[in-house]
Design a protein around this motif. Structure first.
Motif, PDB file in Angstrom:
ATOM      1  N   ARG A  65      62.199   3.226  29.221  1.00  0.00           N
ATOM      2  CA  ARG A  65      62.431   2.062  28.370  1.00  0.00           C
ATOM      3  C   ARG A  65      63.346   1.072  29.086  1.00  0.00           C
ATOM      4  N   ALA A  66      62.883  -0.174  29.212  1.00  0.00           N
ATOM      5  CA  ALA A  66      63.687  -1.225  29.831  1.00  0.00           C
ATOM      6  C   ALA A  66      64.649  -1.794  28.801  1.00  0.00           C
ATOM      7  N   ARG A  67      65.919  -1.935  29.180  1.00  0.00           N
ATOM      8  CA  ARG A  67      66.942  -2.363  28.227  1.00  0.00           C
ATOM      9  C   ARG A  67      67.328  -3.826  28.373  1.00  0.00           C
ATOM     10  N   VAL A  68      67.676  -4.254  29.575  1.00  0.00           N
ATOM     11  CA  VAL A  68      68.126  -5.637  29.740  1.00  0.00           C
ATOM     12  C   VAL A  68      67.907  -6.087  31.180  1.00  0.00           C
ATOM     13  N   LEU A  69      67.485  -7.342  31.333  1.00  0.00           N
ATOM     14  CA  LEU A  69      67.388  -8.001  32.634  1.00  0.00           C
ATOM     15  C   LEU A  69      68.496  -9.036  32.701  1.00  0.00           C
ATOM     16  N   MET A 108      67.416   0.328  32.745  1.00  0.00           N
ATOM     17  CA  MET A 108      66.410   1.086  31.998  1.00  0.00           C
ATOM     18  C   MET A 108      66.975   2.463  31.679  1.00  0.00           C
ATOM     19  N   ASP A 109      66.333   3.160  30.757  1.00  0.00           N
ATOM     20  CA  ASP A 109      66.782   4.497  30.392  1.00  0.00           C
ATOM     21  C   ASP A 109      66.594   5.484  31.541  1.00  0.00           C
ATOM     22  N   ALA A 160      56.070  -4.416  29.180  1.00  0.00           N
ATOM     23  CA  ALA A 160      54.676  -4.558  28.763  1.00  0.00           C
ATOM     24  C   ALA A 160      54.019  -3.206  28.501  1.00  0.00           C
ATOM     25  N   LEU A 161      54.421  -2.178  29.256  1.00  0.00           N
ATOM     26  CA  LEU A 161      53.782  -0.866  29.134  1.00  0.00           C
ATOM     27  C   LEU A 161      54.453   0.043  28.108  1.00  0.00           C
ATOM     28  N   ARG A 162      55.547  -0.396  27.535  1.00  0.00           N
ATOM     29  CA  ARG A 162      56.204   0.433  26.523  1.00  0.00           C
ATOM     30  C   ARG A 162      55.241   0.682  25.362  1.00  0.00           C
ATOM     31  N   GLY A 163      55.053   1.937  24.991  1.00  0.00           N
ATOM     32  CA  GLY A 163      54.131   2.296  23.923  1.00  0.00           C
ATOM     33  C   GLY A 163      52.706   2.495  24.382  1.00  0.00           C
ATOM     34  N   SER A 164      52.426   2.251  25.669  1.00  0.00           N
ATOM     35  CA  SER A 164      51.082   2.468  26.211  1.00  0.00           C
ATOM     36  C   SER A 164      50.946   3.913  26.674  1.00  0.00           C
ATOM     37  N   PRO A 165      49.740   4.342  27.060  1.00  0.00           N
ATOM     38  CA  PRO A 165      49.586   5.717  27.579  1.00  0.00           C
ATOM     39  C   PRO A 165      50.214   5.927  28.950  1.00  0.00           C
ATOM     40  N   VAL A 166      50.660   4.856  29.601  1.00  0.00           N
ATOM     41  CA  VAL A 166      51.316   4.990  30.909  1.00  0.00           C
ATOM     42  C   VAL A 166      52.791   5.295  30.677  1.00  0.00           C
TER      43      VAL A 166
END
Length: 364
Positions: free
Chosen positions: A98-102, A116-117, A88-94
């Motif tokens: 990067r989450a890859r797979v669950l 995640m990376d 959800a926060l990917r691309g946000s200022p936080v």
């Protein structure tokens, strides 16, 4: 993701991680050749087993539940919540990895996990920042606070987190939940915890449990859960989102500010230290800075500050008593568990003193 030493890692083979099965699961989600995938176990007392995965010059982090879901409490070790927040926060200022797979198929490695990376940087475990020049320490605390303020301004509805938690009643639920956890953990009642359990529900600040105060909260926002740039006071990743929910921003802020009240040692505070000599801003300066960044009234925040601190100390006391229970049962994995557990009663007593106004909580 954390700065590691050789002693903090161990080969995957020693932990039974099936790299071939993991490769098949991960391959569709990363643009990398995984033919030589390797893994090292990252230690550090975290509740979720964690590995560093690498192939060539690429690296990732695997976070797993500690065992099959059937043997865990329903809300414990919530890696799926962590994964969802990161997405959800990917691309946000936080800043987040990067989450890859669950993967919730336990047949792959024996437990649910996500990947995640890897982010290069530093984890500063001691909030006194002894390894940094005195003149630079304030900047690290100010940067942590800036990121917290940014998090609290995130449009959680726009980020698709409308159902990530209830939109009101946060403190009422928090007090009830941790009261239950406390009573499930103790053999004999702890006087300060009993008093706080009675006092807190009747002292929730007016309007604090309303929907208008709701934001995305981290739940464990302390310096140790931030990844800083290798060379400067810049947060490159916020980690450990297991306790994230929709809640009240001042609960997050007060939890972050517990470092100003807790002693150094296993609780990693500096409340028993000469803060000015450490080059660390005062708690009031911290609160004023947060209010300036979020548009809150300093006077209004300070008026209810003892409640927010006492509530977090009640919660922390319950957590520490839970650790004490695991020590009694012989299931505590952290080598410092006994020392940590011994802080439960002092923490609860500090919380009750806060509630009674016996501790100056915002000295300049």
């Amino acid at each position: 993701m954390k700065t590691l030493t050789h002693k903090e890692t161990a080969p995957a083979a020693a932990h039974g991680l099936d790299l071939r099965a993991l490769t098949r699961c991960l391959a569709p989600h990363v643009d990398a050749d995984l033919a030589g995938l390797q893994a090292e176990r990252i230690s550090g007392g975290q509740s979720n087993p964690t590995w560093r995965l690498s192939s060539g010059d690429r690296a990732w982090v695997l976070r797993a539940k500690p065992g099959p879901v059937a043997g865990l409490l329903p809300s414990a070790h919530a890696i799926e919540r962590e994964f969802r927040v990161l997405q959800a926060l990917r691309g946000s200022p936080v800043p987040v990895p990067r989450a890859r797979v669950l993967c919730e198929d336990e047949s792959v490695i024996g437990a649910a996990f996500y990947v995640m990376d890897w982010v290069d940087g530093r984890i500063l475990r001691d909030a006194r920042l002894p390894g940094l020049p005195l003149s630079e320490r304030a900047a690290y605390h100010q940067e942590a606070l800036r990121v917290l303020a940014v998090l609290h301004r995130v449009d959680w509805r726009g980020a698709g987190l409308q159902d990530f938690g209830r939109h009101s009643g946060f403190f009422g639920r928090l007090i009830h939940r941790w009261g239950q956890q406390y009573r499930a953990s103790v053999v004999e009642p702890v006087a300060a915890m009993e008093r706080l359990a009675q006092w807190l529900p009747g002292h929730i600040p007016s309007g604090a449990d309303g929907e208008g105060n709701t934001c995305l909260t981290h739940g464990d926002f302390r310096l140790e859960n931030l990844m800083f740039h290798p060379e400067r006071a810049s947060v490159v990743a916020v980690l450990d989102w297991e306790l994230a929910t929709l809640g009240h921003p001042l609960s997050d802020l007060a939890y972050h500010c517990l470092a100003w009240h807790l002693p150094c040692g296993v609780l990693r505070g500096f409340g028993d230290q000469d803060r000015a000599a450490l080059g660390i801003p005062s708690e009031r300066e911290h609160i004023e800075s947060y209010c300036a960044q979020t548009g809150r009234s300093v006077d209004a925040v300070l008026a209810d500050w003892p409640f927010y601190l006492a509530c977090n100390l009640f919660r922390l006391g319950a957590i520490l008593l839970g650790i004490a229970a695991r020590v009694r049962e012989g299931t505590a994995a952290n080598p410092d568990a006994l020392e940590i557990a011994r802080m439960a009663v002092p923490v609860a007593e500090l919380g009750w003193a806060m509630a009674q106004g016996q501790v100056l909580t915002h000295k300049a």
